[in-house]
Design a protein around this motif. Sequence first.
Motif, PDB file in Angstrom:
ATOM      1  N   VAL B  14       8.693  -3.007   7.906  1.00 36.94           N
ATOM      2  CA  VAL B  14       8.143  -3.742   6.868  1.00 36.94           C
ATOM      3  C   VAL B  14       6.789  -4.078   7.611  1.00 36.94           C
ATOM      4  O   VAL B  14       5.666  -4.384   7.129  1.00 36.94           O
ATOM      5  CB  VAL B  14       9.062  -4.929   6.272  1.00 36.94           C
ATOM      6  N   ARG B  15       7.070  -4.925   8.892  1.00 35.94           N
ATOM      7  CA  ARG B  15       5.854  -5.500   9.465  1.00 35.94           C
ATOM      8  C   ARG B  15       4.836  -4.298  10.059  1.00 35.94           C
ATOM      9  O   ARG B  15       3.606  -4.682   9.945  1.00 35.94           O
ATOM     10  CB  ARG B  15       6.540  -6.133  10.874  1.00 35.94           C
ATOM     11  N   ILE B  18       2.893  -3.907   6.959  1.00 32.53           N
ATOM     12  CA  ILE B  18       2.065  -5.035   6.678  1.00 32.53           C
ATOM     13  C   ILE B  18       0.656  -5.078   7.778  1.00 32.53           C
ATOM     14  O   ILE B  18      -0.316  -5.144   7.334  1.00 32.53           O
ATOM     15  CB  ILE B  18       2.754  -6.257   7.083  1.00 32.53           C
ATOM     16  N   CYS B  19       1.039  -4.599   8.838  1.00 34.23           N
ATOM     17  CA  CYS B  19       0.013  -4.664   9.950  1.00 34.23           C
ATOM     18  C   CYS B  19      -1.102  -3.360   9.564  1.00 34.23           C
ATOM     19  O   CYS B  19      -2.239  -3.470   9.847  1.00 34.23           O
ATOM     20  CB  CYS B  19       0.550  -4.496  11.323  1.00 34.23           C
ATOM     21  N   ALA B  20      -0.532  -2.460   9.279  1.00 35.38           N
ATOM     22  CA  ALA B  20      -1.235  -1.414   8.972  1.00 35.38           C
ATOM     23  C   ALA B  20      -2.328  -1.432   7.840  1.00 35.38           C
ATOM     24  O   ALA B  20      -3.259  -1.199   7.812  1.00 35.38           O
ATOM     25  CB  ALA B  20      -0.217   0.215   8.475  1.00 35.38           C
ATOM     26  N   MET B  21      -1.952  -2.274   6.528  1.00 34.17           N
ATOM     27  CA  MET B  21      -2.684  -2.550   5.512  1.00 34.17           C
ATOM     28  C   MET B  21      -3.688  -3.693   6.067  1.00 34.17           C
ATOM     29  O   MET B  21      -4.583  -3.285   5.549  1.00 34.17           O
ATOM     30  CB  MET B  21      -1.721  -3.109   4.380  1.00 34.17           C
ATOM     31  N   LEU B  22      -3.090  -4.305   6.584  1.00 34.97           N
ATOM     32  CA  LEU B  22      -4.101  -5.516   7.113  1.00 34.97           C
ATOM     33  C   LEU B  22      -5.245  -4.838   8.052  1.00 34.97           C
ATOM     34  O   LEU B  22      -6.283  -5.753   8.148  1.00 34.97           O
ATOM     35  CB  LEU B  22      -3.303  -6.597   7.919  1.00 34.97           C
ATOM     36  N   SER B  23      -4.939  -4.058   8.685  1.00 39.32           N
ATOM     37  CA  SER B  23      -5.686  -3.289   9.960  1.00 39.32           C
ATOM     38  C   SER B  23      -6.829  -2.835   9.230  1.00 39.32           C
ATOM     39  O   SER B  23      -7.959  -2.813   9.744  1.00 39.32           O
ATOM     40  CB  SER B  23      -5.086  -2.455  10.734  1.00 39.32           C
ATOM     41  N   ALA B  24      -6.790  -2.493   7.738  1.00 36.81           N
ATOM     42  CA  ALA B  24      -7.882  -1.678   7.100  1.00 36.81           C
ATOM     43  C   ALA B  24      -8.709  -2.646   6.186  1.00 36.81           C
ATOM     44  O   ALA B  24      -9.889  -2.464   5.737  1.00 36.81           O
ATOM     45  CB  ALA B  24      -7.295  -0.907   6.146  1.00 36.81           C
ATOM     46  N   THR B  25      -8.631  -4.096   6.378  1.00 40.39           N
ATOM     47  CA  THR B  25      -9.110  -4.998   5.342  1.00 40.39           C
ATOM     48  C   THR B  25      -9.302  -6.365   6.275  1.00 40.39           C
ATOM     49  O   THR B  25      -8.474  -6.670   7.311  1.00 40.39           O
ATOM     50  CB  THR B  25      -8.460  -5.029   4.303  1.00 40.39           C
ATOM     51  N   ASP B  26      -9.856  -7.261   5.647  1.00 44.19           N
ATOM     52  CA  ASP B  26      -9.998  -8.731   6.110  1.00 44.19           C
ATOM     53  C   ASP B  26      -8.725  -9.505   5.719  1.00 44.19           C
ATOM     54  O   ASP B  26      -8.206 -10.152   6.722  1.00 44.19           O
ATOM     55  CB  ASP B  26     -11.359  -9.370   5.741  1.00 44.19           C
ATOM     56  N   GLU B  27      -8.273  -9.573   4.512  1.00 46.29           N
ATOM     57  CA  GLU B  27      -7.396 -10.275   4.051  1.00 46.29           C
ATOM     58  C   GLU B  27      -6.747  -9.495   2.976  1.00 46.29           C
ATOM     59  O   GLU B  27      -7.557  -8.877   2.200  1.00 46.29           O
ATOM     60  CB  GLU B  27      -7.795 -11.654   3.544  1.00 46.29           C
ATOM     61  N   LYS B  46       9.404 -13.957   5.247  1.00 47.78           N
ATOM     62  CA  LYS B  46      10.278 -13.970   6.517  1.00 47.78           C
ATOM     63  C   LYS B  46       9.342 -12.846   7.713  1.00 47.78           C
ATOM     64  O   LYS B  46       9.104 -13.488   8.797  1.00 47.78           O
ATOM     65  CB  LYS B  46      11.599 -13.314   6.590  1.00 47.78           C
ATOM     66  N   HIS B  47       9.204 -12.036   7.268  1.00 48.01           N
ATOM     67  CA  HIS B  47       8.269 -11.086   8.125  1.00 48.01           C
ATOM     68  C   HIS B  47       6.793 -11.513   8.483  1.00 48.01           C
ATOM     69  O   HIS B  47       6.490 -11.181   9.320  1.00 48.01           O
ATOM     70  CB  HIS B  47       7.935  -9.723   7.490  1.00 48.01           C
ATOM     71  N   LEU B  48       6.053 -12.025   7.232  1.00 47.51           N
ATOM     72  CA  LEU B  48       5.172 -12.594   7.727  1.00 47.51           C
ATOM     73  C   LEU B  48       4.949 -13.856   8.871  1.00 47.51           C
ATOM     74  O   LEU B  48       4.098 -14.171   9.570  1.00 47.51           O
ATOM     75  CB  LEU B  48       4.178 -13.158   6.340  1.00 47.51           C
TER      76      LEU B  48
END
Lengths: 148, 112
Positions: B14-15, B18-27, B46-48
């Motif tokens: 899951v993390r 999350i990191c893969a998606m956030l790496s492509a964008t700012d927020e 919890k993961h965040l």
Amino acid sequence: MTDDFEPRQALATATAARQRLAARAASPRWYAPLYGLGTGGIVASVGLPGPWPVAGSVVCLLFVAALYSVWKAKTGLSVNGYRRGRTLPLTLGFLAVILGLAFVAVHFGRDEGKAWVPLACGAVAAIVAAFASAAWDRLWRAEMTEQL
Amino acid sequence: MPPHGLDAVIHAPVRLQICAMLSATDEAEFALLRDETGVSESVLSKHLKQLEDAGYVTLRKATVASRQRTWAGLTRKGRAAFAAHVEALNRLVRSEPAAAGVLETPDGAPRR
């Protein structure tokens, strides 16, 4: 729980997450033309005489900012236009063209009194901005779909 | 340092997503991350939190049209950690037979 860890599977999971995001991040069809309209309005405004440079620029800047806010609320994403990656050369090239057009609009419109020049520059800027916006969107999403 | 250069915080699926998606964008908005990872709000929180505690993610609350939304973004440290994690995964794939002995511990951290 003790599972066999598959690095290939982990990479596929991460890549798939970005690909799902890319599909979701597609801008609506109206975004690029409206962005072009706002940008063209700014370029035309700065070259026009009287109160137009300030009033027109402020209205068009607010319009572009509102447009981005709508996109952000719709997609649930926020992205910097100046981000590193494949989109950066396009962003810098686009800025250079728009600043060049704005310079021409100011020089001929305000300094030499030819009001049609800023309007023509605004029209060209609108077309350039619309195409650049659509191309930026495609490049960004293509980068997201690449295998990590 | 976790085995093979893998990042213990990012390693859990899951993390990693999350990191893969956030790496492509700012927020990205909390609801989007919840939908795309397919986990409940409490699990996502919890993961965040774990990513935030590691200094990889910043969380920001913003009120839009009288509705509060939470936005998550990767920090510079988080981007570097994710890039290193992906590079480590690619190294493992390139030497696939050697990777067969890498297992996952109960808390999601990688070990040999």
